[in-house]
Design a protein around this motif. Structure first.
Motif, short mmCIF file in Angstrom:
data_model
loop_
_atom_site.label_atom_id
_atom_site.label_comp_id
_atom_site.label_asym_id
_atom_site.label_seq_id
_atom_site.Cartn_x
_atom_site.Cartn_y
_atom_site.Cartn_z
N ASP A 15 6.23 -4.50 -11.43
CA ASP A 15 7.26 -3.46 -11.51
C ASP A 15 7.02 -2.33 -10.51
OD1 ASP A 15 4.98 -2.43 -12.70
OD2 ASP A 15 6.03 -1.56 -14.43
N LEU A 16 6.26 -2.60 -9.47
CA LEU A 16 6.00 -1.59 -8.45
C LEU A 16 7.31 -1.17 -7.79
CD1 LEU A 16 3.67 -0.12 -6.97
CD2 LEU A 16 3.65 -2.03 -5.34
N ILE A 17 7.56 0.14 -7.75
CA ILE A 17 8.84 0.62 -7.23
C ILE A 17 8.82 0.71 -5.71
CG2 ILE A 17 9.28 1.91 -9.34
CD1 ILE A 17 8.64 4.47 -7.84
N ARG A 18 10.00 0.83 -5.14
CA ARG A 18 10.16 1.03 -3.70
C ARG A 18 10.64 2.46 -3.45
NH1 ARG A 18 10.13 -3.93 -1.09
NH2 ARG A 18 10.34 -5.74 -2.47
N PRO A 19 10.33 3.03 -2.28
CA PRO A 19 10.82 4.39 -1.99
C PRO A 19 12.33 4.49 -2.14
CG PRO A 19 9.18 3.74 -0.38
CD PRO A 19 9.47 2.51 -1.21
N LYS A 20 12.77 5.56 -2.78
CA LYS A 20 14.20 5.78 -2.99
C LYS A 20 14.85 6.43 -1.76
CE LYS A 20 13.70 6.31 -8.03
NZ LYS A 20 12.24 6.04 -8.07
N ILE A 76 0.83 -1.20 0.00
CA ILE A 76 0.00 0.00 0.00
C ILE A 76 0.86 1.25 0.00
CG2 ILE A 76 -1.56 1.38 1.43
CD1 ILE A 76 -3.05 -1.18 2.10
N SER A 77 1.87 1.30 0.87
CA SER A 77 2.74 2.49 0.91
C SER A 77 3.55 2.63 -0.38
CB SER A 77 3.67 2.44 2.12
OG SER A 77 3.06 3.02 3.26
N ARG A 78 3.94 1.52 -0.97
CA ARG A 78 4.68 1.60 -2.24
C ARG A 78 3.79 2.17 -3.35
NH1 ARG A 78 7.10 -4.31 -2.97
NH2 ARG A 78 7.78 -3.41 -4.96
N GLU A 79 2.54 1.78 -3.37
CA GLU A 79 1.61 2.31 -4.37
C GLU A 79 1.29 3.78 -4.10
OE1 GLU A 79 -0.57 -1.93 -5.51
OE2 GLU A 79 -1.50 -0.58 -4.06
#
Length: 378
Positions: free
Chosen positions: A354-359, A210-213
């Motif tokens: 391909d959902l990204i993660r916080p940088k 959820i936080s990634r989206e």
């Protein structure tokens, strides 16, 4: 190793009740227990790890046999109270076997919320007086058998014993297409929520996908993710963070974007939020009846209507949505009402590969969030 090897050794201890909260490190174990377990094995997925440890006590009291409790190491904190004040030899002296997935193992790259927990995992069990052994992909059958001989000795003496499982210990099992009957895609629901967010609003999102989206879609829809606090750890506590923000920042609307597994983990928080009754809090629960971020295992309360729980807990405004139109209407009404509201959104069990993660680091997220909202951070 094959996960069946571990289950066979557990059975050889006379254990036929296995209880736990899903973990990605233990995904093969969770899948096997959920879909392919032997008929004589009882498998339970309670709301949190403390409840699992307490159930182990009940199993022993009712059968005279120990139970096996599995969890991610992040769940040790939830389990400490029943371990120390219920199972321990100074109290009821009840044996139990713990199988713990080791996230944040020192030297292994992992998410930021697992780093400190990974460092202290072994020390926590030492402090609790529980002997432990570690298994990994190189643990051979003879070594595994030797570990379980040690476990049996501890259990026979009414002690607890822990097996810590490293990443990639088990052979990958059959890929399963896990679904539910809900049609609304969670990421589309998050897009609709963000479209209705105002620039001064605060957003708190729960741990996991959820936080990634929320992170990714905020950049696309809001132009940045700085007004968001991404709760990357502390499962089940995002709503408490949002509650405190709503009380301390009464001139701002606060959105809590929560998940069903997280709400279930600390469900009493619903009653406390309702009692505090912050008029500027909109609590949104994205409900897919699963622990999707750690493999998709169903929660222990599939089909539960969280909206009904919120209503019974005292939330003055409660809504349910199963499509974009219903969600959009609920959001608009909740905003206009200026009252504590909960919106339960039924969503499908799906997320993009391909959902990204916080940088940014967790500390950078904290500072950016506070700065955006005009607050000072150290």
């Amino acid at each position: 190793m094959k996960v069946e090897s571990l289950i066979n050794q557990i059975e050889n201890l006379g254990i036929n009740s296995i209880i736990g909260v899903p973990d990605s490190t233990l995904k093969e174990l969770c899948d096997c227990l959920n879909y392919d377990k032997p008929d004589h094995i009882n498998h339970y997925v309670p709301v949190n790890e403390g409840a699992a440890a307490a159930m182990a006590a009940g199993v022993y009291l009712g059968t005279g046999k120990p139970a096996c409790v599995y969890m991610q190491n992040s769940g040790i904190g939830n389990a400490v109270n029943p371990i120390a004040s219920l199972l321990n030899e100074e109290v009821y002296d009840i044996p139990a076997l713990f199988v713990v997935g080791w996230r944040g193992e020192p030297g292994i790259a992992d998410e930021p919320q697992h780093k400190f927990q990974g460092i202290i995992t072994e020390d926590l069990f030492k402090l609790l007086g529980i002997k432990h052994e570690i298994i990994d992909a190189d643990t051979n059958p003879k070594e595994l058998e030797s570990i379980f001989i040690k476990a049996k000795n501890e259990l026979n003496n009414n002690k607890q014993f822990t097996i810590i499982v490293k990443k990639n210990t088990f052979e990958k099992g059959e890929s399963r297409n896990i679904t539910n009957d809900y049609k609304l895609i969670r990421e589309d629901a998050i897009k609709e929520i963000l479209k209705q967010v105002e620039p001064d609003d605060m957003i708190v999102s729960t741990t996991g996908k959820i936080s990634r989206e929320v992170y990714e879609q905020s950049d696309l829809i809001l132009g940045s993710h700085q007004q968001n606090f991404l709760t990357v750890g502390a499962m089940g506590h995002a709503s408490s963070i949002a509650l405190a923000l709503s009380k301390e920042c009464k001139d701002k609307r606060v959105y809590c974007i929560d998940g069903d597994g997280a709400v279930l983990m600390h469900m009493g928080t619903l009653a406390f939020i309702a009692k505090q009754n912050p008029e500027n809090l909109i609590h949104i629960v994205l409900n897919n009846d699963a622990h999707e971020s750690v493999g998709g295992m169903p929660t222990g309360a599939v089909g539960l209507k969280i909206a009904d729980l919120a209503l019974a807990s005292g939330y003055p405004k409660v809504y349910s949505a199963a499509n974009i139109e219903e969600l959009s209407a609920a959001l608009k009404e909740a905003k206009a009402s200026n009252r504590l509201s909960l919106i339960e959104v039924k969503v499908g069990l799906y997320s993009r590969e391909d959902l990204i993660r916080p940088k940014e680091s967790a500390q950078e997220n904290k500072k950016a969030f506070m700065k955006y909202h005009g607050l000072e951070a150290n």
